[in-house]
Design a protein around this motif. Structure first.
Motif, PDB file in Angstrom:
ATOM      1  N   ILE A 154      21.840  43.178  34.583  1.00  0.00           N
ATOM      2  CA  ILE A 154      22.736  42.156  35.210  1.00  0.00           C
ATOM      3  C   ILE A 154      23.294  41.253  34.376  1.00  0.00           C
ATOM      4  N   THR A 155      22.782  40.756  33.338  1.00  0.00           N
ATOM      5  CA  THR A 155      23.467  39.881  32.022  1.00  0.00           C
ATOM      6  C   THR A 155      24.466  40.655  31.441  1.00  0.00           C
ATOM      7  N   LEU A 156      24.444  42.033  31.067  1.00  0.00           N
ATOM      8  CA  LEU A 156      25.570  42.757  30.629  1.00  0.00           C
ATOM      9  C   LEU A 156      26.591  42.810  31.525  1.00  0.00           C
ATOM     10  N   PHE A 157      26.173  43.370  32.781  1.00  0.00           N
ATOM     11  CA  PHE A 157      27.431  43.584  33.903  1.00  0.00           C
ATOM     12  C   PHE A 157      28.012  42.356  34.070  1.00  0.00           C
ATOM     13  N   ALA A 158      27.395  41.209  34.150  1.00  0.00           N
ATOM     14  CA  ALA A 158      28.129  39.787  34.592  1.00  0.00           C
ATOM     15  C   ALA A 158      28.868  39.413  33.257  1.00  0.00           C
ATOM     16  N   GLU A 159      28.697  39.849  32.143  1.00  0.00           N
ATOM     17  CA  GLU A 159      29.429  39.345  30.822  1.00  0.00           C
ATOM     18  C   GLU A 159      30.471  40.497  30.964  1.00  0.00           C
ATOM     19  N   LYS A 160      30.601  41.718  31.413  1.00  0.00           N
ATOM     20  CA  LYS A 160      31.886  42.456  31.330  1.00  0.00           C
ATOM     21  C   LYS A 160      32.779  41.811  32.417  1.00  0.00           C
ATOM     22  N   ILE A 161      32.121  41.541  33.697  1.00  0.00           N
ATOM     23  CA  ILE A 161      32.986  41.295  34.620  1.00  0.00           C
ATOM     24  C   ILE A 161      33.809  39.967  34.476  1.00  0.00           C
ATOM     25  N   ILE A 162      32.935  38.934  33.706  1.00  0.00           N
ATOM     26  CA  ILE A 162      33.652  37.615  33.572  1.00  0.00           C
ATOM     27  C   ILE A 162      34.511  37.722  32.318  1.00  0.00           C
ATOM     28  N   GLY A 163      34.247  38.592  31.415  1.00  0.00           N
ATOM     29  CA  GLY A 163      35.431  39.049  30.442  1.00  0.00           C
ATOM     30  C   GLY A 163      36.323  39.518  30.918  1.00  0.00           C
ATOM     31  N   PHE A 164      36.447  40.534  31.999  1.00  0.00           N
ATOM     32  CA  PHE A 164      37.783  41.122  32.453  1.00  0.00           C
ATOM     33  C   PHE A 164      38.404  39.903  33.185  1.00  0.00           C
ATOM     34  N   PHE A 165      38.123  38.822  33.713  1.00  0.00           N
ATOM     35  CA  PHE A 165      38.906  37.868  34.215  1.00  0.00           C
ATOM     36  C   PHE A 165      39.209  36.891  33.484  1.00  0.00           C
ATOM     37  N   VAL A 166      38.653  36.835  32.134  1.00  0.00           N
ATOM     38  CA  VAL A 166      38.997  35.765  31.176  1.00  0.00           C
ATOM     39  C   VAL A 166      40.091  36.081  30.172  1.00  0.00           C
TER      40      VAL A 166
END
Length: 166
Positions: A154-166
């Protein structure tokens, strides 16, 4: 409360911070893994190992000490009868479920990284259901490994999702 614990450990060596944060019942590895990966930028494999070990340390103490605490409380004239009655009631209520679902229930209970689940409450549940120490420790360990893997993913997936939008 979680923030205060994490802030306190921010002055520690990052490896020790992950380990110690994992030992607290409020945070366990649900907080230490994201902190280790996102805040301290430690390698994922190291965070996972430190968090799992840190989460298991209290389990060993809880399962070792609870029988003695129980024996002492039961001998007390005021609390003894109340505690005995409540424990017997809980054991009767859930004994059928434990027999039906067996050890997998304890693994799932510990392995689902939600509030009020984890190694601390799994240790208490193992004690309440009279699961022997030698059986309960490996079951809780498997559950902690599952929870650690889920939280890491979840942490790694959330990091990728947040990184996509930032």
């Amino acid at each position: 409360m979680k923030e205060a614990i994490i802030l306190f450990f921010s002055t520690f060596d990052p490896n020790w911070a992950v380990f110690w944060i994992s030992m607290f019942p409020i945070t366990e590895l649900r907080a230490s893994i994201p902190v280790g990966i996102e805040v301290f930028k430690l390698p994922v494999w190291r965070v996972w190992i430190l968090a799992v070990i840190g989460d298991m340390v209290p389990t060993l103490f809880i399962l070792s000490i609870l029988p003695y605490v129980h024996d002492w409380v039961v001998k007390q004239s005021l609390l003894g009868p109340i505690v005995t009655k409540k424990l017997n009631s809980a054991e009767k209520k859930f004994a059928g479920d434990y027999k039906k679902y067996g050890p997998i229930a304890l693994i799932i209970f510990v392995g689902i990284p939600l509030p009020m689940t984890g190694a601390w409450t799994g240790s208490l549940a193992a004690f309440l259901f009279n699961i022997p120490f030698k059986k309960s420790v490996p079951l809780i360990f498997i559950g902690v490994c599952i929870a650690g893997t889920i939280v890491t993913a979840i942490t790694l997936f959330a990091e990728k999702i947040i990184g996509f939008f930032v």
